[in-house]
Enzyme design. Structure first.
Site, PDB file in Angstrom:
ATOM      1  N   GLN A  66      36.306  42.730  40.341  1.00 60.91           N
ATOM      2  CA  GLN A  66      36.621  42.856  38.923  1.00 60.91           C
ATOM      3  C   GLN A  66      35.287  43.029  38.206  1.00 60.91           C
ATOM      4  O   GLN A  66      34.489  42.107  38.132  1.00 60.91           O
ATOM      5  CB  GLN A  66      37.352  41.600  38.440  1.00 60.91           C
ATOM      6  CG  GLN A  66      38.605  41.274  39.240  1.00 60.91           C
ATOM      7  CD  GLN A  66      39.769  42.204  38.958  1.00 60.91           C
ATOM      8  OE1 GLN A  66      40.198  42.354  37.810  1.00 60.91           O
ATOM      9  NE2 GLN A  66      40.271  42.881  39.985  1.00 60.91           N
TER      10      GLN A  66
ATOM     11  N   GLY B  50      46.300  38.522  31.253  1.00 66.49           N
ATOM     12  CA  GLY B  50      45.794  39.146  32.476  1.00 66.49           C
ATOM     13  C   GLY B  50      44.747  40.223  32.213  1.00 66.49           C
ATOM     14  O   GLY B  50      44.499  40.625  31.066  1.00 66.49           O
ATOM     15  N   HIS B  51      44.163  40.719  33.294  1.00 62.34           N
ATOM     16  CA  HIS B  51      43.079  41.686  33.183  1.00 62.34           C
ATOM     17  C   HIS B  51      43.566  43.006  32.586  1.00 62.34           C
ATOM     18  O   HIS B  51      44.660  43.459  32.855  1.00 62.34           O
ATOM     19  CB  HIS B  51      42.377  41.930  34.526  1.00 62.34           C
ATOM     20  CG  HIS B  51      43.254  42.263  35.674  1.00 62.34           C
ATOM     21  ND1 HIS B  51      42.756  42.572  36.917  1.00 62.34           N
ATOM     22  CD2 HIS B  51      44.600  42.340  35.802  1.00 62.34           C
ATOM     23  CE1 HIS B  51      43.738  42.825  37.736  1.00 62.34           C
ATOM     24  NE2 HIS B  51      44.858  42.693  37.102  1.00 62.34           N
ATOM     25  N   ASN B  52      42.713  43.582  31.769  1.00 66.58           N
ATOM     26  CA  ASN B  52      42.950  44.880  31.140  1.00 66.58           C
ATOM     27  C   ASN B  52      44.037  44.881  30.073  1.00 66.58           C
ATOM     28  O   ASN B  52      44.423  45.953  29.593  1.00 66.58           O
ATOM     29  CB  ASN B  52      43.266  45.960  32.187  1.00 66.58           C
ATOM     30  CG  ASN B  52      42.021  46.348  32.969  1.00 66.58           C
ATOM     31  OD1 ASN B  52      41.663  45.680  33.938  1.00 66.58           O
ATOM     32  ND2 ASN B  52      41.334  47.389  32.543  1.00 66.58           N
TER      33      ASN B  52
END
Lengths: 346, 346, 346
Positions: free
Chosen positions: C194, C235-237
């Site tokens: 990441q 969460g990511h993004n």
């Protein structure tokens, strides 16, 4: 960091399409610039191929004609993921063992261990070689941390937690807090002393602020290669298998056993003392109150077979319509009955 | 630690069956060895009695004939729980007050307080005798911590939190953060200053990474003997009664009142400004949006009486079948109607 | 602190009813004393007006006749909220930069920054003027913290997190932990590095122990004025818009986009890769698996239009009754059919 595209393709053993160029970064099709490499894995994003400024794209053979410069891959998502390792760098800006840390004289640190300021390492704790304890980390007495583990800031390992090598503990995680064991006793509540431990396997990752409780007796365990997302709760005496994926905000009550390669989607909940087989998938927000055999896919609360769940999800919004139809049918049948009775009596 | 079985039986005032022996530990029937004592509380595990290697078993009179050496108990689970206190030892490997801690000159520490390295104690905070602050704990100004409290690593008590004696705060807990109070104001959102406090009773336990917000005004309160599991959220101005059990990942919105001896199962959610009576049980994942009278048992989202919920849970998977039956009935009734009409017109 | 009632009324540009008096605090109608000011916003609490001992009440014109001394307001809730700012004081009991903190030599602190003991500031991190880092805070390398931010104890900003000015991070928050990105690869699971960042806007507040993951690539973003409650997972993004309200225990999976002025009620869950429009409201415990257009109000899991959801909630407890009615109808229709057949054959 910079690499030539050819160097990357060679290193990954993949075919290069177009001329070579310098790559200095990676990004999404939308954001990538001329020195970035990007990827197309989901056909949903195919329209971005026309407008992307990416210098090169990791792409499957069937779409390769859409771009001038590419690395051809039968699995663009996975190959792009591997490619990220070229550009990732470890977190942190401290090396060595800080004089501002507290290390109990009876603790044992192997070589090349990093200990940030304000980390605490208790008596008889053992930290394996190459492992890193960020600031604010608490390692209780008798803990065993394997080699090459990373424990991010403010994570807590209470006494006797065992952590396998190459595992990653994100910030704020609490491993080995007391399990939720109480016996109501009239107006009081008796706390059952929790004297068990936590054992975490190798290559496990545990997400930020997740919690895994120590066992009442024996061990709470998490198997090798299992990945746990943020804010997950795993109760005392649970046995979680290998290579599971447990998504954020899942709760697993005490003494439940989960097999290998199980996926628990976000906010799912498992009651205590259950047995979940191997290769099971539990849908988001599902509530599981019964054992689940291997290879099942379930959804809903209470959980049911996923096909039933999906059929239900379609029908559920029609409930009021169904209710009205039943009322209508009752009226019609009553009228018919009366009419038929009249005919029969003629 | 080791005890004779006879010593243990005498100490607990229970009958010993079989000859005396040395007991050095406790474990489950499955894992226990010849110097361990185990227990049988749930008939589900009766088959383990045949294969256990346990030196002795805490067991009820009706099953006592199955084992050679036993402590006879009318409540094996509770008596085994008590027995665990013989073998439990406190967490931690630090004593005294660390010179690596920060203690504000205006803080007041009673005798026998333990303060680990990297704990922070703010101005005018009072810590009662025998209490222990682990590393990374933050005690804000004007906090009052009672006697014999344990506050585990990295827990945070913001300003003016009051904690009754003999309470246990697990790692990473945050007490007294600002409540979620905002007023949308055009494109901005106005933050309502939160000037109230948090008051926690005696013998309370709060699980790892749980959060209890300070009140907007007045107090957020948790009554004596209430036990709160990991990752629970309690909003500002909630009033939680005595001897409640609140399981992991439960969320309680602001200003809700919960009575005494209430059980909230895992992942249940309560809306704000509700009144929940005494001795209520709310099932896992239930969503409560209405007041609940005392002695109720509810389940489901939205929550309903538990018997209705269980009946529904059985019927729910039959929804598609019901939908098809209604369609079938409509067709049949229409045909019958036509036929009857024909007969009537004859 | 004390003010005259007249001073307060003048300062707020509101009408004073009754004689002046000294005000030293604020509280609820139930708890307020003669030197406190209180408010009536919810007619539910109107009976408390008769019994309150409050010295004055912020109240709407229609109820003003019920009290002797009042500040008249067309929006008592909002005006009382503003009034709280008169009496709120900042948390904390430390000033300056603690010699017990760790500040990397390459970190840049603007003027008037407060750094508590045991805070860690990494290489090349920049802290804007007037910002305050409480004890146990970790600021990773390359972070950019704006002006006048407050970061409460034990919050963690991993590398490269950007935080806009005037934002508040409650205790135990983790920003920028690795996103949950993994590719199953036979018996192993490959961790997708990441390498993205987190960007948080201005005037954002993030609740205790909430977690927001760094992007795989590019950025995870939270827009200006958005308020996030405790124990929320993003969460990511994900791309969260401006002026959203995200209530406790909500989970948002990776890459989901949320518009502006969206409210997500407690324990709601959003799947990944979704697009949620502006001005959407998602009910408590809702499970969203599809895109939602702007201005929608949804509830239930799976989420549906709120009106459908409410209708369903009324019908759902009648499911067993419906099931029995269908069975009854089937029997009646079969009997009718037989009878009609007999008649037809006559």
């Amino acid at each position: 960091m910079e690499f030539t595209l050819k160097f990357i393709a060679d290193k990954m053993g993949l075919e290069l399409k177009g001329d070579d160029c310098i790559i200095t970064g990676l990004n999404t099709l939308e954001v990538a610039g001329p020195q970035d490499i990007s990827f197309l894995a989901n056909p949903k994003y195919i329209s971005s191929i026309e407008t992307t400024k990416a210098g090169a794209v990791v792409i499957s053979p069937e779409y390769a004609h859409l771009v001038k410069r590419a690395i051809i891959s039968s699995n663009p998502y996975f190959d792009f993921a591997k490619l990220l390792t070229f550009f990732s760098k470890p977190q942190g800006s401290f090396q060595g063992i800080s004089p501002q840390a507290y290390i109990h004289p009876e603790a044992e640190l192997a070589e090349d261990v990093t200990v940030y300021p304000f980390a605490y390492v208790g008596a008889k704790a053992k930290i394996g070689k190459g492992s890193c304890l960020f600031s604010g980390v608490y390692i209780g007495e008798d803990c065993k941390v394997g080699d090459n583990c990373i424990i991010y800031p403010n994570a807590v390992l209470m006494a006797s937690v065992e952590l396998g090598s190459d595992s990653i503990i994100q910030g704020g995680v609490v491993l080995g807090a007391d399990g939720f064991g109480f016996v109501p006793n009239g107006d009081n509540i008796f706390k059952i002393p929790q004297i068990g431990k936590v054992s975490i396997g190798k290559r496990v990752e545990i997400g930020a602020n997740a919690t895994i409780d120590r066992a009442a007796l024996d061990y709470t365990t998490v198997g090798d290669d299992t990945k746990i997302d943020n804010l997950v709760q795993i109760g005392h005496n649970c046995k979680i298998g290998n290579a599971c994926l447990i998504v954020a905000l899942v709760g697993i009550s005490g003494s439940t056993k989960v097999g290998n390669r199980v996926t628990l989607a976000g906010q799912a909940g498992l009651s205590g003392h259950l047995s979940i087989g191997d290769d099971v998938t539990v849908g988001p927000q599902s509530g599981v109150a019964k054992d689940i055999p291997s290879n099942s896919v379930v959804g809903g609360s209470p959980a049911m077979d996923k096909r039933d769940f999906l059929r239900n999800a379609i029908i559920a919004p029609k409930l009021p319509e169904m209710y009205n139809k039943i009322k209508g049918l009752e009226k019609e049948v009553a009228e018919l009955k009366a009419l038929v009775q009249t005919l029969a009596n003629k």
